[in-house]
Design a protein around this motif. Sequence first.
Motif, PDB file in Angstrom:
ATOM      1  N   TYR A 319       0.851  -1.202   0.000  1.00  0.00           N
ATOM      2  CA  TYR A 319       0.000   0.000   0.000  1.00  0.00           C
ATOM      3  C   TYR A 319       0.881   1.243   0.000  1.00  0.00           C
ATOM      4  N   LYS A 351      -3.346   4.722  -1.372  1.00  0.00           N
ATOM      5  CA  LYS A 351      -3.355   4.395  -2.792  1.00  0.00           C
ATOM      6  C   LYS A 351      -2.799   2.986  -3.014  1.00  0.00           C
ATOM      7  N   TYR A 354      -2.828  -3.659  -2.216  1.00  0.00           N
ATOM      8  CA  TYR A 354      -2.811  -4.961  -2.894  1.00  0.00           C
ATOM      9  C   TYR A 354      -2.530  -6.053  -1.872  1.00  0.00           C
ATOM     10  N   ASN A 365      -9.079  -7.566  -1.640  1.00  0.00           N
ATOM     11  CA  ASN A 365      -8.257  -6.535  -1.039  1.00  0.00           C
ATOM     12  C   ASN A 365      -8.668  -6.252   0.397  1.00  0.00           C
ATOM     13  N   ASP A 368     -10.026  -0.403   0.308  1.00  0.00           N
ATOM     14  CA  ASP A 368     -10.144   0.304  -0.968  1.00  0.00           C
ATOM     15  C   ASP A 368      -9.295   1.572  -0.938  1.00  0.00           C
ATOM     16  N   GLU A 369      -9.069   2.150  -2.099  1.00  0.00           N
ATOM     17  CA  GLU A 369      -8.446   3.467  -2.136  1.00  0.00           C
ATOM     18  C   GLU A 369      -9.403   4.485  -1.517  1.00  0.00           C
ATOM     19  N   VAL A 370      -8.922   5.196  -0.522  1.00  0.00           N
ATOM     20  CA  VAL A 370      -9.759   6.187   0.162  1.00  0.00           C
ATOM     21  C   VAL A 370      -8.926   7.434   0.432  1.00  0.00           C
ATOM     22  N   TYR A 440     -11.918   1.476   7.470  1.00  0.00           N
ATOM     23  CA  TYR A 440     -12.259   0.871   6.181  1.00  0.00           C
ATOM     24  C   TYR A 440     -11.744  -0.557   5.978  1.00  0.00           C
ATOM     25  N   LYS A 442     -11.436  -4.400   5.424  1.00  0.00           N
ATOM     26  CA  LYS A 442     -12.442  -5.364   4.974  1.00  0.00           C
ATOM     27  C   LYS A 442     -11.746  -6.667   4.589  1.00  0.00           C
TER      28      LYS A 442
END
Length: 642
Positions: A319, A351, A354, A365, A368-370, A440, A442
Amino acid sequence: MKKSCISLCFLSSLLFSNNLTSIEEQFTKEQNWLEAETFVISASRIKENIKKTPASVTVIQEEQIEAMGAENIYDILKTVPGIDASGGNVYTDRVSVSGIQTWFSEKVLFLLDGHSLNVDYLNGGATSAYKDIPIELIKRVEVVTGPSSALYGENAFMGLVNIITKKAEDIDGTIVTIKGGSNEAAAVNLHYGKKYNEFAVTANINSKQENEKIFVESQNKETNPEINSFNSHLSLVHDYGFYFMGNFNKTNDKSKYGLMNVLNDIDYSKKETILLETGYKSSLNKNLDIHARVYYDNFDVENIWYMPYSSPSVLEYLYTTRKIGSEILLTYSGENFSLVSGISYEKQSIKDPYQGELNGVEEPNFIDEVDREVKSLFSELLYDVNDDFRVNVGVRYDYYSDFGSTINPRIGSTYSINKTNTLKLMYGEAFRAPTFAELYNKNNPAFVGNQNLKPETIKTTEITIINNDIDNTQLSFTLFKSDIDDLILVDASSGNKYMNIGKIITKGGKIELKYELSRGSYVLANYSYQDAQNKTTNEDMPDVSKHLGYAALNYRAGSDYNLYIDAKYKGEQTRGTSSFGAAIKSATIVNATLNIKDIFVDDMKMKLSINNLFNKTTYDSDTWIDYQVAERSFLAQLSYKF
């Protein structure tokens, strides 16, 4: 060569030799050191008398850092009352303050010349990204314990650490340093500083490696966690106030025990950090100063983890976190007051996350991109009622696009009772923003994100008395109590989701002593008692000690010889209910460092250090497996200034 032999063979006799030139030189340096010890910048973001600032502050100067043989910021922090540093298995060291310790030290704000190093927004801390800032780069370290969000915002929760670097005038040339020692330790540092007409240039390049040997008793094996790091730093300052600062940091290391606490030769962590800042800092008139800046940070992480399940696999975990921001700070100084006010904007993001098997199948994943935006306003008034009585009042408003707003005030006062006694009273509040992982996460049943989280909050009250009744002696005593609410923890009853369910009360006291023996020689000692209780479970906070102590003797003979011996005491470490084994017993680690100047030629220095002098076997406590403190080791250093 003759001087080298005399230094090593007949040191005891030379320690008492002096001449008039060395005495004058020594006196000048000591005078400059004592003057530097009287001020602090980080407490209120302006230069002020350390006795007048209503905050619990410790300043460690370059001379002490060099004398003690510190090799990293953690060696320095272990000398500060109420602070400890310990190892961990997630490729990061842990810093505890007032009995509060977490995996990623996200409750402590780390700064480099006022620039936040807490750039790991997945987990919130700084110790993963910047575990090896070169010691040669550091001019002084200012440590403020207690809430500082009123001026600094997030992460300034339990305290802050501001690492202040050397400037061109501190170096005035080129300094080459080489090191070598036990555990295949080796390092090279090149430091340059010079003033060219209207520009001051400072540059530093550092490369180091170590292959520490640790025997893991529970697995009856030896592990060799190799560590390699590279750091480069550049500073440009113009006489008109414009400046640029850049830092690149890269580390490659192998975990002591493996992420899953199983020894293997596969695990490693690679991290790269880029820091850029440019701005303008100047006086607009005799009363008004401005500091405007824009900045950018990028933190890349690549972890390879061995997963020892029934079908073993190797997991790749990647990441990037990023920050871009701006700030305007105005300081207005009147006859008996100063007003520090500012406004800032920041965008934080994660960003390219992976997760998947190495050279294999990509897995769902972990995040997520946040991103999120942070907008802030803050102001603090420093008002001198008279020469003996100062009052500080400050407040900060922060708005986060993902969880909302938070307001954090602080108030304090200092009163000079007489010429030798000063009283400080302090109250402050702070917050710790939920990390991206907490919000976030998950596809991981053990850690489930929760977008409804609130920030953690703390309210702290402190009282400090500083006494100078005895000649050449400074004594201080501090009492504190902190209430931490909305602690973010994994809640098993909610499906392992992060929840605001915790409450902690930590309280205690600290006592510090410094006694000046003669010019350059002194004795330091401090003791801390910290009782941190989880009020939700009515248990002690795990893996910390209620008793910490530090003592040091610095003996300087003339201008060329200095011997520093110190001892760090850590009392029995608490255990959590899910921990294995008996509590780690109390232990004292003793270190010694000898510094010799002008050893072969003028401007050449030699340093010889022994860490863990008596080879004490002890551990840093952890839930699953305890981490052995390094065995006795030796390090030699030569530096030469051109």
